[in-house]
Design an enzyme around this catalytic site. Structure first.
Site, PDB file in Angstrom:
ATOM      1  N   ASP A 106       1.396  -3.396  -0.850  1.00 40.72           N
ATOM      2  CA  ASP A 106       1.674  -4.350  -2.809  1.00 40.72           C
ATOM      3  C   ASP A 106       1.357  -1.724  -2.748  1.00 40.72           C
ATOM      4  O   ASP A 106       1.498  -1.867  -4.217  1.00 40.72           O
ATOM      5  CB  ASP A 106       0.270  -4.516  -2.856  1.00 40.72           C
ATOM      6  CG  ASP A 106       0.614  -4.728  -4.940  1.00 40.72           C
ATOM      7  OD1 ASP A 106       1.421  -4.784  -5.230  1.00 40.72           O
ATOM      8  OD2 ASP A 106      -0.758  -4.076  -5.820  1.00 40.72           O
TER       9      ASP A 106
ATOM     10  N   GLY B  72      -8.304  -2.945  -2.550  1.00 42.60           N
ATOM     11  CA  GLY B  72      -8.818  -3.706  -1.731  1.00 42.60           C
ATOM     12  C   GLY B  72      -8.344  -5.046  -2.460  1.00 42.60           C
ATOM     13  O   GLY B  72      -8.905  -5.832  -1.608  1.00 42.60           O
TER      14      GLY B  72
ATOM     15  N   TRP C  78      -6.104  -6.754  -2.352  1.00 41.11           N
ATOM     16  CA  TRP C  78      -4.987  -8.261  -1.704  1.00 41.11           C
ATOM     17  C   TRP C  78      -5.829  -8.122  -0.536  1.00 41.11           C
ATOM     18  O   TRP C  78      -5.920  -9.546  -0.034  1.00 41.11           O
ATOM     19  CB  TRP C  78      -3.968  -7.460  -1.503  1.00 41.11           C
ATOM     20  CG  TRP C  78      -2.713  -7.558  -2.731  1.00 41.11           C
ATOM     21  CD1 TRP C  78      -2.918  -7.111  -3.990  1.00 41.11           C
ATOM     22  CD2 TRP C  78      -1.130  -7.979  -2.168  1.00 41.11           C
ATOM     23  NE1 TRP C  78      -1.779  -7.564  -4.328  1.00 41.11           N
ATOM     24  CE2 TRP C  78      -0.942  -8.079  -3.783  1.00 41.11           C
ATOM     25  CE3 TRP C  78      -0.176  -7.516  -0.817  1.00 41.11           C
ATOM     26  CZ2 TRP C  78       0.330  -8.497  -4.141  1.00 41.11           C
ATOM     27  CZ3 TRP C  78       1.183  -7.958  -1.489  1.00 41.11           C
ATOM     28  CH2 TRP C  78       1.642  -8.164  -2.753  1.00 41.11           C
TER      29      TRP C  78
ATOM     30  N   ASP D 233      -4.944   2.500   3.761  1.00 40.44           N
ATOM     31  CA  ASP D 233      -4.231   3.665   2.842  1.00 40.44           C
ATOM     32  C   ASP D 233      -5.482   4.869   2.755  1.00 40.44           C
ATOM     33  O   ASP D 233      -6.548   4.746   4.030  1.00 40.44           O
ATOM     34  CB  ASP D 233      -5.219   3.073   1.272  1.00 40.44           C
ATOM     35  CG  ASP D 233      -4.287   3.237   0.585  1.00 40.44           C
ATOM     36  OD1 ASP D 233      -4.467   2.107  -0.290  1.00 40.44           O
ATOM     37  OD2 ASP D 233      -4.937   4.096  -0.089  1.00 40.44           O
TER      38      ASP D 233
ATOM     39  N   ASP E 123      -3.021   8.690   6.479  1.00 44.39           N
ATOM     40  CA  ASP E 123      -1.274   8.362   6.381  1.00 44.39           C
ATOM     41  C   ASP E 123      -0.701   7.364   6.959  1.00 44.39           C
ATOM     42  O   ASP E 123      -0.512   7.122   8.558  1.00 44.39           O
ATOM     43  CB  ASP E 123      -1.070   9.783   6.751  1.00 44.39           C
ATOM     44  CG  ASP E 123       0.715   9.537   5.585  1.00 44.39           C
ATOM     45  OD1 ASP E 123       1.529   9.072   5.564  1.00 44.39           O
ATOM     46  OD2 ASP E 123       0.906  11.007   5.575  1.00 44.39           O
TER      47      ASP E 123
ATOM     48  N   LYS F  26       5.910  -4.608  -2.838  1.00 41.49           N
ATOM     49  CA  LYS F  26       6.565  -4.189  -3.977  1.00 41.49           C
ATOM     50  C   LYS F  26       7.563  -2.826  -3.828  1.00 41.49           C
ATOM     51  O   LYS F  26       7.826  -2.336  -3.151  1.00 41.49           O
ATOM     52  CB  LYS F  26       5.206  -4.118  -4.419  1.00 41.49           C
ATOM     53  CG  LYS F  26       5.848  -3.613  -5.966  1.00 41.49           C
ATOM     54  CD  LYS F  26       4.309  -3.483  -6.850  1.00 41.49           C
ATOM     55  CE  LYS F  26       3.179  -2.611  -6.801  1.00 41.49           C
ATOM     56  NZ  LYS F  26       2.136  -1.781  -6.727  1.00 41.49           N
TER      57      LYS F  26
END
Length: 219
Positions: free
Chosen positions: A135, A74, A76, A94, A113, A175
Protein backbone atom coordinates in the site's frame (compact mmCIF):
# COMPACT_ATOMS: atom_id res chain seq x y z
CA UNK A 1 16.72 -1.14 -12.91
CA UNK A 2 14.26 1.17 -14.70
CA UNK A 3 13.99 4.91 -14.15
CA UNK A 4 10.48 4.38 -12.81
CA UNK A 5 11.75 1.90 -10.24
CA UNK A 6 14.53 4.29 -9.26
CA UNK A 7 11.85 6.90 -8.70
CA UNK A 8 10.51 4.55 -6.06
CA UNK A 9 13.58 5.23 -3.92
CA UNK A 10 11.51 7.69 -1.92
CA UNK A 11 9.86 7.44 1.44
CA UNK A 12 7.56 4.43 1.37
CA UNK A 13 4.84 6.24 3.24
CA UNK A 14 1.10 6.12 3.01
CA UNK A 15 -0.29 9.08 1.11
CA UNK A 16 -0.65 12.19 3.23
CA UNK A 17 -4.42 11.68 3.28
CA UNK A 18 -4.23 8.26 4.94
CA UNK A 19 -3.27 9.28 8.47
CA UNK A 20 -6.28 10.33 10.51
CA UNK A 21 -4.16 12.52 12.77
CA UNK A 22 -3.69 15.06 9.97
CA UNK A 23 -6.35 17.77 9.79
CA UNK A 24 -4.96 20.76 7.92
CA UNK A 25 -7.14 20.62 4.80
CA UNK A 26 -10.50 19.22 3.78
CA UNK A 27 -9.02 16.12 2.14
CA UNK A 28 -7.36 15.16 5.41
CA UNK A 29 -10.34 15.73 7.72
CA UNK A 30 -11.38 12.54 9.53
CA UNK A 31 -14.19 10.73 7.75
CA UNK A 32 -16.20 7.63 8.70
CA UNK A 33 -13.28 5.30 7.92
CA UNK A 34 -10.73 7.41 9.81
CA UNK A 35 -12.92 7.49 12.91
CA UNK A 36 -13.59 3.76 12.63
CA UNK A 37 -9.83 3.05 12.36
CA UNK A 38 -9.14 5.13 15.47
CA UNK A 39 -11.87 3.36 17.45
CA UNK A 40 -10.59 -0.08 16.42
CA UNK A 41 -6.95 0.62 17.19
CA UNK A 42 -5.53 0.98 13.67
CA UNK A 43 -2.96 3.70 12.84
CA UNK A 44 -4.72 4.72 9.60
CA UNK A 45 -7.97 4.31 7.62
CA UNK A 46 -6.17 2.39 4.87
CA UNK A 47 -6.79 -0.83 6.81
CA UNK A 48 -10.33 -1.07 5.44
CA UNK A 49 -9.06 -1.22 1.87
CA UNK A 50 -7.13 -4.38 2.74
CA UNK A 51 -10.17 -5.72 4.59
CA UNK A 52 -12.27 -5.31 1.42
CA UNK A 53 -9.59 -6.89 -0.74
CA UNK A 54 -9.35 -9.84 1.64
CA UNK A 55 -13.14 -10.27 1.74
CA UNK A 56 -13.45 -10.22 -2.04
CA UNK A 57 -10.43 -12.34 -2.96
CA UNK A 58 -9.97 -14.49 0.20
CA UNK A 59 -6.35 -13.40 0.47
CA UNK A 60 -5.30 -14.14 4.03
CA UNK A 61 -5.16 -17.86 4.73
CA UNK A 62 -4.45 -19.48 8.09
CA UNK A 63 -0.74 -20.04 8.77
CA UNK A 64 0.26 -17.84 5.82
CA UNK A 65 3.62 -16.12 5.51
CA UNK A 66 2.81 -12.59 4.35
CA UNK A 67 5.00 -9.73 3.13
CA UNK A 68 3.78 -6.15 3.67
CA UNK A 69 5.81 -3.67 1.60
CA UNK A 70 5.88 0.02 2.52
CA UNK A 71 4.05 -0.77 5.72
CA UNK A 72 4.35 2.29 8.00
CA UNK A 73 2.53 3.38 10.05
CA UNK A 74 1.27 -0.20 10.24
CA UNK A 75 -2.47 -0.52 9.66
CA UNK A 76 -2.11 -3.30 7.08
CA UNK A 77 0.46 -5.09 9.22
CA UNK A 78 -1.89 -4.87 12.21
CA UNK A 79 -4.81 -6.25 10.18
CA UNK A 80 -2.65 -9.13 8.94
CA UNK A 81 -1.50 -9.98 12.46
CA UNK A 82 -5.07 -9.96 13.74
CA UNK A 83 -6.29 -12.17 10.88
CA UNK A 84 -3.49 -14.69 11.41
CA UNK A 85 -4.19 -14.66 15.16
CA UNK A 86 -0.73 -15.77 16.25
CA UNK A 87 -0.20 -18.27 13.43
CA UNK A 88 1.96 -17.85 10.34
CA UNK A 89 4.22 -14.82 9.99
CA UNK A 90 4.06 -11.21 8.84
CA UNK A 91 7.21 -9.65 7.39
CA UNK A 92 6.87 -5.88 7.22
CA UNK A 93 9.23 -3.26 5.78
CA UNK A 94 9.35 0.52 5.39
CA UNK A 95 11.83 3.40 5.51
CA UNK A 96 9.88 4.67 8.50
CA UNK A 97 9.22 2.90 11.80
CA UNK A 98 5.89 1.30 12.58
CA UNK A 99 3.55 2.86 15.10
CA UNK A 100 4.34 1.83 18.69
CA UNK A 101 0.98 0.07 18.82
CA UNK A 102 2.01 -2.44 16.14
CA UNK A 103 3.52 -5.59 17.60
CA UNK A 104 3.24 -9.36 17.51
CA UNK A 105 5.34 -12.42 18.24
CA UNK A 106 4.94 -13.47 14.61
CA UNK A 107 5.99 -10.05 13.25
CA UNK A 108 9.36 -9.42 11.61
CA UNK A 109 10.01 -5.76 10.78
CA UNK A 110 12.86 -4.33 8.73
CA UNK A 111 13.41 -0.59 8.55
CA UNK A 112 15.14 0.36 5.32
CA UNK A 113 15.00 0.93 1.57
CA UNK A 114 13.11 -1.82 -0.24
CA UNK A 115 15.42 -1.36 -3.23
CA UNK A 116 18.57 -1.91 -1.15
CA UNK A 117 20.35 -5.23 -1.67
CA UNK A 118 20.73 -5.91 2.05
CA UNK A 119 17.01 -5.36 2.67
CA UNK A 120 16.04 -7.60 -0.26
CA UNK A 121 18.28 -10.35 1.10
CA UNK A 122 16.85 -10.05 4.62
CA UNK A 123 13.30 -10.24 3.29
CA UNK A 124 14.08 -13.15 0.99
CA UNK A 125 15.50 -15.10 3.93
CA UNK A 126 12.08 -14.86 5.66
CA UNK A 127 10.19 -16.25 2.64
CA UNK A 128 8.93 -17.60 0.38
CA UNK A 129 5.57 -15.90 0.85
CA UNK A 130 1.95 -16.93 0.39
CA UNK A 131 0.88 -13.30 -0.04
CA UNK A 132 2.60 -10.03 -0.93
CA UNK A 133 0.77 -6.73 -0.35
CA UNK A 134 1.89 -3.16 -0.95
CA UNK A 135 0.00 0.00 0.00
CA UNK A 136 3.06 2.22 -0.43
CA UNK A 137 2.81 5.63 -2.06
CA UNK A 138 5.42 8.28 -2.78
CA UNK A 139 5.30 11.65 -1.12
CA UNK A 140 2.82 13.53 -3.26
CA UNK A 141 3.62 16.80 -5.03
CA UNK A 142 0.15 17.77 -6.23
CA UNK A 143 1.31 17.28 -9.82
CA UNK A 144 -0.65 14.29 -11.10
CA UNK A 145 1.87 13.40 -13.81
CA UNK A 146 4.75 13.39 -11.34
CA UNK A 147 2.80 11.54 -8.66
CA UNK A 148 1.53 8.83 -11.01
CA UNK A 149 5.05 8.28 -12.42
CA UNK A 150 6.41 7.83 -8.91
CA UNK A 151 3.56 5.49 -8.05
CA UNK A 152 4.29 3.37 -11.11
CA UNK A 153 7.87 3.02 -9.91
CA UNK A 154 6.65 1.65 -6.59
CA UNK A 155 4.33 -0.77 -8.39
CA UNK A 156 7.21 -2.08 -10.49
CA UNK A 157 9.21 -2.59 -7.32
CA UNK A 158 6.34 -4.48 -5.67
CA UNK A 159 5.82 -6.67 -8.75
CA UNK A 160 9.52 -7.56 -8.62
CA UNK A 161 9.10 -8.75 -5.02
CA UNK A 162 6.00 -10.74 -5.92
CA UNK A 163 7.67 -12.43 -8.87
CA UNK A 164 10.86 -13.18 -6.94
CA UNK A 165 9.48 -14.18 -3.54
CA UNK A 166 5.90 -15.49 -3.84
CA UNK A 167 5.21 -19.20 -3.67
CA UNK A 168 3.47 -20.85 -6.60
CA UNK A 169 -0.24 -20.18 -6.13
CA UNK A 170 0.46 -17.07 -4.06
CA UNK A 171 -1.49 -13.81 -4.35
CA UNK A 172 -0.58 -10.14 -4.65
CA UNK A 173 -2.11 -6.68 -4.19
CA UNK A 174 -0.52 -3.30 -4.86
CA UNK A 175 -1.77 0.29 -4.81
CA UNK A 176 -1.39 2.47 -7.88
CA UNK A 177 -2.38 6.00 -8.76
CA UNK A 178 -4.65 5.64 -11.79
CA UNK A 179 -2.85 6.37 -15.06
CA UNK A 180 -2.39 5.08 -18.57
CA UNK A 181 0.22 2.62 -17.30
CA UNK A 182 -2.31 0.36 -15.59
CA UNK A 183 -2.96 -1.71 -18.71
CA UNK A 184 0.74 -2.31 -19.28
CA UNK A 185 1.32 -3.28 -15.66
CA UNK A 186 -1.67 -5.65 -15.65
CA UNK A 187 -0.33 -7.24 -18.82
CA UNK A 188 2.98 -7.82 -17.07
CA UNK A 189 1.17 -9.31 -14.06
CA UNK A 190 -0.81 -11.68 -16.28
CA UNK A 191 2.49 -13.19 -17.29
CA UNK A 192 3.16 -13.94 -13.61
CA UNK A 193 -0.32 -14.80 -12.31
CA UNK A 194 -3.20 -16.89 -13.59
CA UNK A 195 -5.38 -13.80 -13.24
CA UNK A 196 -4.74 -10.06 -12.79
CA UNK A 197 -7.32 -7.29 -12.46
CA UNK A 198 -7.99 -3.85 -11.05
CA UNK A 199 -10.09 -3.27 -7.93
CA UNK A 200 -11.06 -0.06 -6.12
CA UNK A 201 -12.28 -0.62 -2.54
CA UNK A 202 -15.20 1.45 -1.28
CA UNK A 203 -12.96 2.69 1.55
CA UNK A 204 -10.93 4.75 -0.94
CA UNK A 205 -11.86 8.41 -0.73
CA UNK A 206 -14.22 9.42 -3.54
CA UNK A 207 -11.85 12.14 -4.71
CA UNK A 208 -8.82 9.84 -4.64
CA UNK A 209 -7.32 8.58 -7.91
CA UNK A 210 -5.80 5.52 -6.26
CA UNK A 211 -6.83 1.96 -7.07
CA UNK A 212 -5.36 -1.53 -6.63
CA UNK A 213 -3.94 -4.15 -8.95
CA UNK A 214 -4.67 -7.73 -7.88
CA UNK A 215 -2.68 -10.79 -8.93
CA UNK A 216 -4.21 -14.21 -8.21
CA UNK A 217 -2.41 -17.56 -8.12
CA UNK A 218 1.19 -17.11 -9.14
CA UNK A 219 2.12 -19.46 -11.96
Amino acid sequence: MSKKLLAGRLNFRRTFAENHFMSQNSYEKPDYWSKKAFSEGYPARSVYKLAEIDEKFDFIKKNSTVLDLGSAPGSWTTFLLRKLDGAGKVVSCDLNPLSNSVHGENLVFFQGDLNAKEIREKIKAEGPFDLVVCDAAPLTTGNKLVDTARSEGLVEMAIWYAEAMLKQGGNFAVKIFQSGAQGELLKKMRGIFESAKGFKPEACRKESFETYLIGLKKK
